[in-house]
Scaffold this motif. Structure first.
Motif, PDB file in Angstrom:
ATOM      1  N   ASN A 107       0.901  -1.262   0.204  1.00  0.00           N
ATOM      2  CA  ASN A 107       0.107  -0.088  -0.009  1.00  0.00           C
ATOM      3  C   ASN A 107       0.638   1.237   0.031  1.00  0.00           C
ATOM      4  O   ASN A 107       0.451   2.377  -0.220  1.00  0.00           O
ATOM      5  N   ALA A 108       2.158   1.350   0.580  1.00  0.00           N
ATOM      6  CA  ALA A 108       2.905   2.308   0.413  1.00  0.00           C
ATOM      7  C   ALA A 108       3.110   2.721  -1.006  1.00  0.00           C
ATOM      8  O   ALA A 108       3.516   3.755  -1.610  1.00  0.00           O
ATOM      9  N   ALA A 109       3.327   1.666  -1.768  1.00  0.00           N
ATOM     10  CA  ALA A 109       3.730   1.927  -3.167  1.00  0.00           C
ATOM     11  C   ALA A 109       2.437   2.375  -3.923  1.00  0.00           C
ATOM     12  O   ALA A 109       2.620   3.366  -4.573  1.00  0.00           O
ATOM     13  N   GLU A 162      14.930  10.516   2.978  1.00  0.00           N
ATOM     14  CA  GLU A 162      13.911  11.068   1.569  1.00  0.00           C
ATOM     15  C   GLU A 162      13.915  10.044   0.785  1.00  0.00           C
ATOM     16  O   GLU A 162      14.853   9.195   0.257  1.00  0.00           O
ATOM     17  N   HIS A 163      12.737  10.058   0.020  1.00  0.00           N
ATOM     18  CA  HIS A 163      12.502   9.437  -1.066  1.00  0.00           C
ATOM     19  C   HIS A 163      13.134   9.997  -2.376  1.00  0.00           C
ATOM     20  O   HIS A 163      13.167  11.426  -2.137  1.00  0.00           O
ATOM     21  N   HIS A 164      13.834   9.348  -3.450  1.00  0.00           N
ATOM     22  CA  HIS A 164      14.531   9.927  -4.522  1.00  0.00           C
ATOM     23  C   HIS A 164      13.896  11.277  -5.011  1.00  0.00           C
ATOM     24  O   HIS A 164      14.491  11.976  -5.422  1.00  0.00           O
ATOM     25  N   ILE A 218      11.165  17.915   3.718  1.00  0.00           N
ATOM     26  CA  ILE A 218      11.240  16.956   4.605  1.00  0.00           C
ATOM     27  C   ILE A 218      10.077  16.034   4.438  1.00  0.00           C
ATOM     28  O   ILE A 218       8.885  16.589   4.259  1.00  0.00           O
ATOM     29  N   THR A 219      10.388  14.803   4.429  1.00  0.00           N
ATOM     30  CA  THR A 219       9.062  13.905   4.337  1.00  0.00           C
ATOM     31  C   THR A 219       8.435  13.814   5.852  1.00  0.00           C
ATOM     32  O   THR A 219       8.932  13.783   6.800  1.00  0.00           O
ATOM     33  N   HIS A 220       7.058  13.939   5.835  1.00  0.00           N
ATOM     34  CA  HIS A 220       6.345  13.733   6.941  1.00  0.00           C
ATOM     35  C   HIS A 220       6.481  12.155   7.544  1.00  0.00           C
ATOM     36  O   HIS A 220       6.619  12.185   8.564  1.00  0.00           O
ATOM     37  N   SER A 278       8.279   8.344   6.591  1.00  0.00           N
ATOM     38  CA  SER A 278       9.259   7.732   5.549  1.00  0.00           C
ATOM     39  C   SER A 278       8.431   6.585   5.142  1.00  0.00           C
ATOM     40  O   SER A 278       7.975   5.791   5.672  1.00  0.00           O
ATOM     41  N   ASN A 279       8.695   6.506   3.898  1.00  0.00           N
ATOM     42  CA  ASN A 279       8.022   5.193   3.034  1.00  0.00           C
ATOM     43  C   ASN A 279       9.127   3.983   3.117  1.00  0.00           C
ATOM     44  O   ASN A 279       8.360   2.730   2.945  1.00  0.00           O
ATOM     45  N   VAL A 280      10.002   3.980   3.812  1.00  0.00           N
ATOM     46  CA  VAL A 280      11.122   2.935   4.244  1.00  0.00           C
ATOM     47  C   VAL A 280      10.621   2.439   5.701  1.00  0.00           C
ATOM     48  O   VAL A 280      10.550   1.414   6.050  1.00  0.00           O
ATOM     49  N   VAL A 317       6.792  20.065   2.792  1.00  0.00           N
ATOM     50  CA  VAL A 317       6.465  18.735   3.490  1.00  0.00           C
ATOM     51  C   VAL A 317       6.070  17.699   2.318  1.00  0.00           C
ATOM     52  O   VAL A 317       5.185  18.149   1.582  1.00  0.00           O
ATOM     53  N   ASP A 318       6.853  16.676   2.299  1.00  0.00           N
ATOM     54  CA  ASP A 318       6.447  15.470   1.408  1.00  0.00           C
ATOM     55  C   ASP A 318       5.389  14.746   2.035  1.00  0.00           C
ATOM     56  O   ASP A 318       5.816  14.111   2.926  1.00  0.00           O
ATOM     57  N   GLY A 319       4.228  15.173   1.653  1.00  0.00           N
ATOM     58  CA  GLY A 319       2.958  14.285   2.502  1.00  0.00           C
ATOM     59  C   GLY A 319       2.288  13.032   1.765  1.00  0.00           C
ATOM     60  O   GLY A 319       1.367  12.278   2.215  1.00  0.00           O
ATOM     61  N   ALA A 320       3.457  12.329   0.617  1.00  0.00           N
ATOM     62  CA  ALA A 320       2.977  11.313  -0.030  1.00  0.00           C
ATOM     63  C   ALA A 320       2.533  10.040   0.960  1.00  0.00           C
ATOM     64  O   ALA A 320       1.602   9.099   0.552  1.00  0.00           O
ATOM     65  N   GLN A 321       3.286   9.818   2.219  1.00  0.00           N
ATOM     66  CA  GLN A 321       3.182   8.661   2.749  1.00  0.00           C
ATOM     67  C   GLN A 321       2.233   9.078   4.204  1.00  0.00           C
ATOM     68  O   GLN A 321       1.701   8.064   4.752  1.00  0.00           O
ATOM     69  N   PHE A 337       1.316  15.907  -2.513  1.00  0.00           N
ATOM     70  CA  PHE A 337       0.974  14.504  -2.292  1.00  0.00           C
ATOM     71  C   PHE A 337       0.365  13.840  -3.498  1.00  0.00           C
ATOM     72  O   PHE A 337       0.197  14.659  -4.421  1.00  0.00           O
ATOM     73  N   SER A 338       0.211  12.458  -3.556  1.00  0.00           N
ATOM     74  CA  SER A 338      -0.219  11.829  -4.819  1.00  0.00           C
ATOM     75  C   SER A 338      -1.545  11.121  -4.257  1.00  0.00           C
ATOM     76  O   SER A 338      -1.858  10.443  -3.297  1.00  0.00           O
ATOM     77  N   GLY A 339      -2.363  11.232  -5.339  1.00  0.00           N
ATOM     78  CA  GLY A 339      -3.742  10.496  -5.348  1.00  0.00           C
ATOM     79  C   GLY A 339      -3.742   9.154  -4.980  1.00  0.00           C
ATOM     80  O   GLY A 339      -4.382   8.477  -4.173  1.00  0.00           O
ATOM     81  N   HIS A 340      -2.717   8.375  -6.095  1.00  0.00           N
ATOM     82  CA  HIS A 340      -2.707   7.014  -5.917  1.00  0.00           C
ATOM     83  C   HIS A 340      -2.317   6.353  -4.493  1.00  0.00           C
ATOM     84  O   HIS A 340      -2.644   5.207  -4.350  1.00  0.00           O
ATOM     85  N   LYS A 341      -1.633   7.131  -3.702  1.00  0.00           N
ATOM     86  CA  LYS A 341      -1.500   6.410  -2.537  1.00  0.00           C
ATOM     87  C   LYS A 341      -2.378   6.567  -1.389  1.00  0.00           C
ATOM     88  O   LYS A 341      -2.535   6.223  -0.043  1.00  0.00           O
ATOM     89  N   MET A 342      -3.616   7.456  -1.827  1.00  0.00           N
ATOM     90  CA  MET A 342      -4.898   7.627  -0.780  1.00  0.00           C
ATOM     91  C   MET A 342      -6.012   7.217  -1.612  1.00  0.00           C
ATOM     92  O   MET A 342      -6.991   7.805  -1.576  1.00  0.00           O
TER      93      MET A 342
HETATM   94  N1  PMP Z   1       7.610  10.457  -1.380  1.00  0.00           N
HETATM   95  C1  PMP Z   1       7.257   9.595  -0.734  1.00  0.00           C
HETATM   96  C2  PMP Z   1       7.566   9.493   0.582  1.00  0.00           C
HETATM   97  C3  PMP Z   1       6.766   8.414  -1.586  1.00  0.00           C
HETATM   98  O1  PMP Z   1       6.698   7.179  -0.673  1.00  0.00           O
HETATM   99  C4  PMP Z   1       6.631   8.496  -2.937  1.00  0.00           C
HETATM  100  C5  PMP Z   1       6.177   7.193  -3.601  1.00  0.00           C
HETATM  101  N2  PMP Z   1       6.756   6.044  -3.365  1.00  0.00           N
HETATM  102  C6  PMP Z   1       6.809   9.833  -3.565  1.00  0.00           C
HETATM  103  C7  PMP Z   1       7.474  10.738  -2.941  1.00  0.00           C
HETATM  104  C8  PMP Z   1       6.729   9.712  -4.934  1.00  0.00           C
HETATM  105  O2  PMP Z   1       5.280   9.626  -5.372  1.00  0.00           O
HETATM  106  P1  PMP Z   1       4.733   9.446  -6.789  1.00  0.00           P
HETATM  107  O3  PMP Z   1       5.448   8.587  -7.413  1.00  0.00           O
HETATM  108  O4  PMP Z   1       3.332   9.415  -6.398  1.00  0.00           O
HETATM  109  O5  PMP Z   1       5.067  11.024  -7.449  1.00  0.00           O
END
Ligand code: PMP
Length: 407
Positions: free
Chosen positions: A30-32, A123-125, A171-173, A175-177, A200-204, A223-228
């Protein structure tokens, strides 16, 4: 588990009711990307069945209806994240595009040679590379805030790294790892005492914690729709109006202009200045439905249930003895990254997959973090509110099988 109606909720997610390799699918990736409820799927097909049209420019009925729905969703997002104005909501492809937009436009406007951008090692790449590229162009430098072994941010180090050269903190709110929930409010307040804006990277975080722009007081939030539970290809950049007004456009073309002449162009007002070209209208319809779905479930109910799931899974994996959990911060969302003894995560992932369980293995687009831990990769099981304790029991069984085969 508690009174959370997980079985009823699962009925909304058709994809979960299938077998893979002749076993019931267990979806722990789900984090992906999260799965989509029928409410979201119907919103997208409904758009194509009755409303499909290019927006903003048409005077005809369909165009007006689609435009109204699109702009109404902007207000829905504004209320969902408690932003001051809907012109602070920019629709993008997702977190990656939102961060690239800020890196490019903020970089052009505010970054000079010798300046520094502070990010963290977790951080995510997509919250590393745009800053590296921008800093390369501008003669500036990216600095990495370190973490503690348990996956918590080293706040003392962060405070020491802030100086007169720091022009932005990104900064990420969550961590996806590691699942670590960073103390972003504290980071923002500290940076603001030096007049430094914070992205703030709110993706996760948004699918688990929601987001409140007024409370956080961050300057940018992505943030990204597909993770929510919304479709892929739609996301949001929130930016404080005072910044967005000063930033140059990111992309240019249709929609983002006020007037175009052969010798000059003037730009549209916010938020359209940052939405060049035909947008992802179906994605916006889907995002609207996903937000309503989350609000209907209640973010507090989601958080409580996911916490129970996380605790159950952590206890079970810890009890197995030779599982090393990477990321044991006190404040976590519902994911577990782990290693099984000395077994390579890819080997483990293949066997777990064959048991019908979708986990992710690899560096999770966070190579600097994986290098920091001096590990090859991790297995990551990330949970959503439609996951069950029985599914976690299946994961435990799969891990036992991995150990039998490779141990
Ligand atoms: N930041 C974090 C913390 C993520 O987990 C992700 C997606 N794995 C991203 C950014 C990138 O999101 P997207 O690929 O939807 O642009």
């Amino acid at each position: 588990m508690g009174t959370f109606p997980v079985n009823k909720i699962r009925e909304d997610f058709p994809i979960l009711h299938q077998k893979v390799y002749n076993r019931p699918l267990v979806y722990f990736d789900n984090a992906a990307s999260t799965q989509k409820p029928v409410q979201v799927i119907r919103a997208i097909s409904g758009y194509y069945e009755t409303d499909n049209c290019n927006i903003h420019r048409g005077v005809h009925f369909l165009s007006q209806r689609a435009t109204e729905a699109y702009e109404e969703t902007r207000k829905v997002v504004q209320r969902f994240i408690n932003a001051a104005s809907s012109s602070e909501i920019i629709f993008t492809k997702g977190t990656t595009e939102s961060i690239n937009l800020v890196a490019s436009s903020f970089g052009k406007q505010y970054i000079s040679p010798g300046d520094e951008v502070l990010i963290s090692i977790m951080e995510h790449h997509s919250n590393i590379v745009p800053w590296q590229q921008m800093c390369l162009d501008r003669g500036a430098k990216v600095k990495f805030i370190p973490i503690h072994e348990n996956g918590e941010l080293d706040m003392e180090a962060f405070r020491k790294m802030v100086n007169e050269k720091t022009k932005l903190v990104a900064i990420t709110h969550v961590s996806n790892v590691l699942g670590t929930i960073n103390p972003v409010k504290e980071i923002i307040a500290y940076a603001h005492t030096y007049g430094i804006p914070v992205l703030v990277d709110g993706a996760q975080s948004i699918p688990h914690l929601g987001a409140d722009m007024h409370d956080l007081d961050c300057d940018f939030y992505c943030f990204s729709g597909h993770k929510m539970y919304a479709p892929m290809g739609i996301g949001v950049l929130y930016g404080k109006e005072k910044f967005l007004e000063t930033l140059p456009p990111y992309q240019s073309g249709g929609e983002m202009i006020k007037e175009v002449h052969t010798d000059r162009t003037t730009f549209n007002e916010l938020p359209f200045k940052f939405e060049a070209g035909t947008p992802n209208v179906e994605g916006v319809y889907g995002l609207h439905a996903a937000i309503l779905y989350l609000q209907n479930l209640g973010l507090d109910n989601i958080r409580n249930y996911e916490n129970e799931i996380l605790k159950y899974a952590t206890d079970k994996l810890t009890a197995m003895g030779d599982i090393r959990i990477i990321g044991t911060a006190k404040e976590k969302t519902s994911l577990i990254s782990f290693l099984i003894g000395t077994i390579h995560p890819y080997d483990a992932g293949v066997i777990i997959d064959k048991m019908g369980i979708a986990v992710r293995t690899g560096h999770h687009c966070a190579m600097p973090l994986i290098e920091w831990y001096k590990i090859p990769a991790t297995v990551r099981a990330s949970f959503a509110f439609y996951n069950t304790v029985e599914e976690i029991d299946s994961l435990v069984e799969a891990i036992i099988r991995v150990k039998q085969m490779f141990g």
